[in-house]
Design a protein around this motif. Structure first.
Motif, PDB file in Angstrom:
ATOM      1  N   ARG A 280     107.912 -96.269  19.734  1.00  0.00           N
ATOM      2  CA  ARG A 280     108.489 -95.011  19.211  1.00  0.00           C
ATOM      3  C   ARG A 280     108.995 -95.135  17.718  1.00  0.00           C
ATOM      4  O   ARG A 280     108.847 -94.475  16.585  1.00  0.00           O
ATOM      5  N   CYS A 281     109.831 -96.318  17.545  1.00  0.00           N
ATOM      6  CA  CYS A 281     110.136 -96.650  16.347  1.00  0.00           C
ATOM      7  C   CYS A 281     109.133 -97.028  15.503  1.00  0.00           C
ATOM      8  O   CYS A 281     109.225 -96.350  14.269  1.00  0.00           O
ATOM      9  N   LYS A 282     108.311 -97.748  15.634  1.00  0.00           N
ATOM     10  CA  LYS A 282     107.175 -97.853  14.655  1.00  0.00           C
ATOM     11  C   LYS A 282     106.373 -96.478  14.322  1.00  0.00           C
ATOM     12  O   LYS A 282     105.802 -96.393  13.203  1.00  0.00           O
ATOM     13  N   LEU A 283     106.073 -95.648  15.255  1.00  0.00           N
ATOM     14  CA  LEU A 283     105.709 -94.346  15.057  1.00  0.00           C
ATOM     15  C   LEU A 283     106.238 -93.475  14.107  1.00  0.00           C
ATOM     16  O   LEU A 283     105.846 -92.971  13.107  1.00  0.00           O
ATOM     17  N   PHE A 284     107.607 -93.602  14.199  1.00  0.00           N
ATOM     18  CA  PHE A 284     108.440 -92.631  13.527  1.00  0.00           C
ATOM     19  C   PHE A 284     108.700 -93.110  12.121  1.00  0.00           C
ATOM     20  O   PHE A 284     108.624 -92.743  10.963  1.00  0.00           O
ATOM     21  N   CYS A 285     108.482 -94.663  12.019  1.00  0.00           N
ATOM     22  CA  CYS A 285     108.639 -95.199  10.658  1.00  0.00           C
ATOM     23  C   CYS A 285     107.295 -94.889   9.919  1.00  0.00           C
ATOM     24  O   CYS A 285     107.360 -94.717   8.717  1.00  0.00           O
ATOM     25  N   ALA A 286     106.281 -94.963  10.654  1.00  0.00           N
ATOM     26  CA  ALA A 286     104.961 -94.636  10.008  1.00  0.00           C
ATOM     27  C   ALA A 286     105.056 -93.042   9.446  1.00  0.00           C
ATOM     28  O   ALA A 286     104.400 -93.084   8.458  1.00  0.00           O
ATOM     29  N   ILE A 287     105.520 -92.278  10.398  1.00  0.00           N
ATOM     30  CA  ILE A 287     105.385 -90.760  10.082  1.00  0.00           C
ATOM     31  C   ILE A 287     106.257 -90.533   8.695  1.00  0.00           C
ATOM     32  O   ILE A 287     105.976 -89.945   7.621  1.00  0.00           O
ATOM     33  N   HIS A 288     107.550 -91.135   8.708  1.00  0.00           N
ATOM     34  CA  HIS A 288     108.399 -91.013   7.476  1.00  0.00           C
ATOM     35  C   HIS A 288     107.980 -91.687   6.067  1.00  0.00           C
ATOM     36  O   HIS A 288     107.876 -90.948   5.271  1.00  0.00           O
ATOM     37  N   GLN A 289     107.016 -92.784   6.614  1.00  0.00           N
ATOM     38  CA  GLN A 289     106.399 -93.219   5.288  1.00  0.00           C
ATOM     39  C   GLN A 289     105.503 -92.458   4.682  1.00  0.00           C
ATOM     40  O   GLN A 289     105.053 -92.259   3.547  1.00  0.00           O
ATOM     41  N   VAL A 290     104.496 -91.902   5.586  1.00  0.00           N
ATOM     42  CA  VAL A 290     103.525 -91.039   5.060  1.00  0.00           C
ATOM     43  C   VAL A 290     104.181 -89.722   4.430  1.00  0.00           C
ATOM     44  O   VAL A 290     103.465 -89.514   3.469  1.00  0.00           O
ATOM     45  N   LEU A 291     105.056 -89.049   5.030  1.00  0.00           N
ATOM     46  CA  LEU A 291     105.540 -87.886   4.553  1.00  0.00           C
ATOM     47  C   LEU A 291     106.149 -88.178   3.107  1.00  0.00           C
ATOM     48  O   LEU A 291     106.330 -87.250   2.272  1.00  0.00           O
ATOM     49  N   LEU A 292     106.963 -89.218   3.034  1.00  0.00           N
ATOM     50  CA  LEU A 292     107.611 -89.721   1.666  1.00  0.00           C
ATOM     51  C   LEU A 292     106.497 -89.723   0.478  1.00  0.00           C
ATOM     52  O   LEU A 292     106.658 -89.381  -0.777  1.00  0.00           O
ATOM     53  N   LEU A 293     105.355 -90.357   0.863  1.00  0.00           N
ATOM     54  CA  LEU A 293     104.219 -90.738  -0.083  1.00  0.00           C
ATOM     55  C   LEU A 293     103.466 -89.334  -0.322  1.00  0.00           C
ATOM     56  O   LEU A 293     102.392 -89.550  -0.946  1.00  0.00           O
ATOM     57  N   ARG A 294     103.516 -88.300   0.235  1.00  0.00           N
ATOM     58  CA  ARG A 294     102.911 -87.310   0.274  1.00  0.00           C
ATOM     59  C   ARG A 294     102.865 -86.718  -1.167  1.00  0.00           C
ATOM     60  O   ARG A 294     103.836 -86.405  -1.856  1.00  0.00           O
ATOM     61  N   GLN A 295     101.472 -86.163  -1.444  1.00  0.00           N
ATOM     62  CA  GLN A 295     101.494 -85.665  -2.843  1.00  0.00           C
ATOM     63  C   GLN A 295     100.662 -84.388  -2.886  1.00  0.00           C
ATOM     64  O   GLN A 295     100.308 -83.852  -4.058  1.00  0.00           O
ATOM     65  N   ALA A 296     100.420 -83.964  -1.919  1.00  0.00           N
ATOM     66  CA  ALA A 296      99.991 -82.422  -1.526  1.00  0.00           C
ATOM     67  C   ALA A 296     100.428 -81.899  -0.272  1.00  0.00           C
ATOM     68  O   ALA A 296     101.191 -82.552   0.481  1.00  0.00           O
ATOM     69  N   PRO A 297     100.190 -80.742  -0.134  1.00  0.00           N
ATOM     70  CA  PRO A 297     100.737 -79.689   0.828  1.00  0.00           C
ATOM     71  C   PRO A 297     100.055 -80.389   2.230  1.00  0.00           C
ATOM     72  O   PRO A 297      98.982 -80.931   2.381  1.00  0.00           O
ATOM     73  N   ILE A 298     100.907 -80.074   3.430  1.00  0.00           N
ATOM     74  CA  ILE A 298     100.289 -80.552   4.439  1.00  0.00           C
ATOM     75  C   ILE A 298     100.123 -79.044   5.345  1.00  0.00           C
ATOM     76  O   ILE A 298     100.910 -78.211   5.384  1.00  0.00           O
ATOM     77  N   LEU A 299      98.804 -79.000   5.587  1.00  0.00           N
ATOM     78  CA  LEU A 299      98.295 -77.665   6.138  1.00  0.00           C
ATOM     79  C   LEU A 299      98.153 -77.788   7.550  1.00  0.00           C
ATOM     80  O   LEU A 299      98.295 -76.773   8.332  1.00  0.00           O
TER      81      LEU A 299
END
Length: 197
Positions: A92-111
């Motif tokens: 769970r910790c690995k998954l949440f860490c991955a999600i937060h990293q992806v969200l922080l690097l976003r450069q476009a809208p998430i649809l």
């Protein structure tokens, strides 16, 4: 010959590249950043993000618990249960860490956003993800697929996702404020084992 192949892919229109990257799991799409400088941030613009707890791999250095000969069956079961709970928490910790990293690097809208995970009645990490989506992105398709001993209670920020057209909820408790007027753009709505409070 090899340079020509690379150029053909790199020169494709951005929308085609995004479609290709959307077909890959998010981990594989992120790995395309090592291909070249042109590809370094291409994965950060894909409009569809899918996160499944089952895709998170445990480390190769997992601790194996060997059962001592003199240990009673009941004690062994408790130790085994604790070890499996530790591994589940690590995943769970690995998954949440991955999600937060992806969200922080976003450069476009998430649809389009999907999250499938084991959860409890209240999970602050998921609350933060939903808050981030409601403030920073125009999410149109949302799928929250939870399993566990109790249903997950959706936070109030969930009702700020005004652009939703497709919504799928599994094992969620929905408690909405009296001032909430519904999702005006919703065309598809799927509820599984969900409670409206």
């Amino acid at each position: 010959m090899q340079a020509q192949r690379r150029d053909r892919i790199t020169t494709l229109p951005q929308t085609i590249i995004e479609i290709i990257l959307c077909l890959l799991p998010i981990e594989e799409a992120a790995r395309t950043s090592i291909l070249s400088r042109e590809w370094r941030y291409k994965w950060t613009t894909i409009p569809k993000l899918v996160f499944y707890q089952s895709t998170v791999q445990t480390s190769t250095k997992e601790i194996t618990v060997k059962r001592p000969r003199i240990m009673k069956q009941r004690d062994w079961w408790n130790l085994s249960r604790l070890e499996s709970e530790r591994r589940a928490k690590e995943l769970r910790c690995k998954l949440f860490c991955a999600i937060h990293q992806v969200l922080l690097l976003r450069q476009a809208p998430i649809l389009d956003f999907t999250l499938s995970i084991y959860t409890h009645h209240k999970c602050y990490e998921i609350d933060q993800i939903i808050l981030h989506l409601s403030r920073n992105h125009t999410v149109m398709k949302l799928r929250l697929d939870f399993w566990g001993e109790s249903s997950y209670r959706l936070p109030s920020s969930f009702f700020l996702l005004r652009h939703l057209t497709d919504l799928s909820l599994e094992r969620c408790d929905i408690y909405h404020e009296p001032i909430f007027n519904g999702f005006g753009n919703l065309t598809s709505f799927i509820l599984k084992q969900t409670i409206d409070l």
